[in-house]
Design an enzyme around this catalytic site. Structure first.
Site, mmCIF file in Angstrom:
data_model
loop_
_atom_site.group_PDB
_atom_site.id
_atom_site.type_symbol
_atom_site.label_atom_id
_atom_site.label_comp_id
_atom_site.label_asym_id
_atom_site.label_seq_id
_atom_site.Cartn_x
_atom_site.Cartn_y
_atom_site.Cartn_z
ATOM 1 N N ARG A 97 43.805 110.817 -54.271
ATOM 2 C CA ARG A 97 45.330 111.477 -54.211
ATOM 3 C C ARG A 97 45.629 112.229 -52.953
ATOM 4 O O ARG A 97 44.446 112.751 -52.179
ATOM 5 C CB ARG A 97 45.307 112.375 -55.187
ATOM 6 C CG ARG A 97 44.791 112.178 -56.361
ATOM 7 C CD ARG A 97 45.466 113.472 -57.352
ATOM 8 N NE ARG A 97 44.886 112.243 -58.627
ATOM 9 C CZ ARG A 97 44.447 113.548 -60.317
ATOM 10 N NH1 ARG A 97 45.163 114.353 -60.113
ATOM 11 N NH2 ARG A 97 44.870 112.854 -61.261
ATOM 12 N N HIS A 120 39.968 115.609 -47.911
ATOM 13 C CA HIS A 120 39.286 115.839 -49.233
ATOM 14 C C HIS A 120 37.853 115.343 -48.527
ATOM 15 O O HIS A 120 37.613 115.023 -47.174
ATOM 16 C CB HIS A 120 39.840 114.499 -49.753
ATOM 17 C CG HIS A 120 40.622 114.117 -50.471
ATOM 18 N ND1 HIS A 120 41.081 115.321 -51.516
ATOM 19 C CD2 HIS A 120 41.166 113.208 -50.621
ATOM 20 C CE1 HIS A 120 42.137 114.802 -51.731
ATOM 21 N NE2 HIS A 120 42.904 114.012 -51.510
ATOM 22 N N GLY A 121 36.848 115.219 -49.188
ATOM 23 C CA GLY A 121 35.069 115.699 -48.601
ATOM 24 C C GLY A 121 34.233 115.659 -49.988
ATOM 25 O O GLY A 121 34.859 116.444 -50.951
ATOM 26 N N CYS A 164 36.369 119.981 -49.232
ATOM 27 C CA CYS A 164 35.718 119.994 -51.203
ATOM 28 C C CYS A 164 33.893 119.616 -50.368
ATOM 29 O O CYS A 164 33.873 118.590 -49.506
ATOM 30 C CB CYS A 164 35.165 118.313 -52.433
ATOM 31 S SG CYS A 164 37.760 119.808 -53.468
#
Length: 304
Positions: free
Chosen positions: A75, A133-134, A175
């Site tokens: 997202r 993000h991760g 993350c």
């Protein structure tokens, strides 16, 4: 949406400035004779601090990924623009040359880091912030994932000799756990590096062992990293608060300890879903630094 439990003023009121404003010179060294003497931190003869007397502070890269290709399943990261703007201001205040890159593809991220491996002989250090993000050990570009090692590898001592003995500082807002309904093996790697290059980086997977690296992660392994859609991520908010108030006074790892405390005690999620409401977060410092880091203001060059 997530909320901050206390105001910035209340957070700062609980930070103890006495150890910063009135240092007691805790750096006591023992001579061969056994006599003890105290030295001012950061002085030329102080062996416990990195040499920050080079002409330039150094390069600081910000990779800020907000929008992602649908194929990634990720997202839009609302609020990350506030993080990037704050970081840009704070590290410019510390004297860095800041370069910001928004919505970078995997090939672009790799190219940015490889091209930053130039001659840093006249610089104190190198820094980088990655906002994306991760999952554990990997970071999302806008079009896929790549290993965090790919981004840090070009600055190892065997690949960037002009940074040997100097701090390499990485701040990672992402993350560190696998997303729901995805397995690690199913994720595509978009690093774009040759097969010969990847194995060479395997030695710094999970816990890097090279000297003079510091990794400040927004969360511990196996956990999500929280972000407010308007104000930005908890970790970057706290980091910028601490740098703004203590950036030129306090040692870096001490500052990051303050960041840990702010995030751990002052932030809490506020969500409609019960399983994500009232959640907490704990940042993580992984340091291979061998000396102390101080961002004291540079003296102006008065030579003609």
């Amino acid at each position: 949406m997530v909320t901050l439990c206390q105001s910035t003023e209340s957070i700062l009121s609980r930070l103890s400035p006495t150890s910063v404003d009135k240092p007691e010179s805790p750096y006591l060294l023992r001579k061969a004779s056994g006599e003890r003497r105290s030295l001012r931190p950061g002085a030329p003869s102080e062996p416990n601090a990195y040499n920050y007397n080079y002409p330039k502070r150094g390069l600081f890269i910000i990779i800020n990924n907000k929008n992602f290709h649908p194929s990634t399943g990720q997202r839009c990261r609302e609020g990350t623009g506030a993080d990037a703007e704050r970081l840009e201001e704070r590290f410019q205040d510390l004297g860095f040359e800041v370069r910001r890159y928004d919505d970078a593809t995997a090939s672009s991220m790799t190219k940015i880091m490889v091209e930053a491996n130039y001659d840093h002989s006249d610089c104190d250090c190198f820094g980088c912030a990655i906002l994306s993000h991760g999952i554990e050990g990997r970071i999302y570009a806008t079009d896929g994932m790549l290993s965090l090692d790919v981004l840090t590898g070009p600055f190892r001592g065997d690949r960037c000799s002009s940074l040997v003995g100097k701090p390499k500082l990485f701040f990672v807002q992402a993350c560190r756990t696998a997303p729901m309904n995805h397995s690690f093996d199913s994720m595509s790697d978009k690093s774009g590096l040759s097969e010969e290059y990847e194995p060479a980086l395997s030695s710094i997977r999970k816990v890097p062992v090279e000297a003079d690296f510091l990794f400040a992660y927004s969360t511990v392994p196996g956990h999500y990293s929280w972000r407010n859609n308007q104000d930005g991520s908890w970790f970057i908010q706290a980091l910028c608060i601490v740098i703004e108030n203590y950036g030129t006074k306090m040692e870096l790892v001490h500052m990051l300890t303050q960041v840990n405390r702010i995030v751990a005690y002052e932030f809490e999620s506020c969500k409609d879903e019960e399983f994500t409401d009232k959640m907490k977060m704990m940042p993580c410092i992984v340091s291979m630094l061998t000396r102390y880091v101080y961002f004291r203001p540079k003296k102006p060059d008065i030579r003609d």
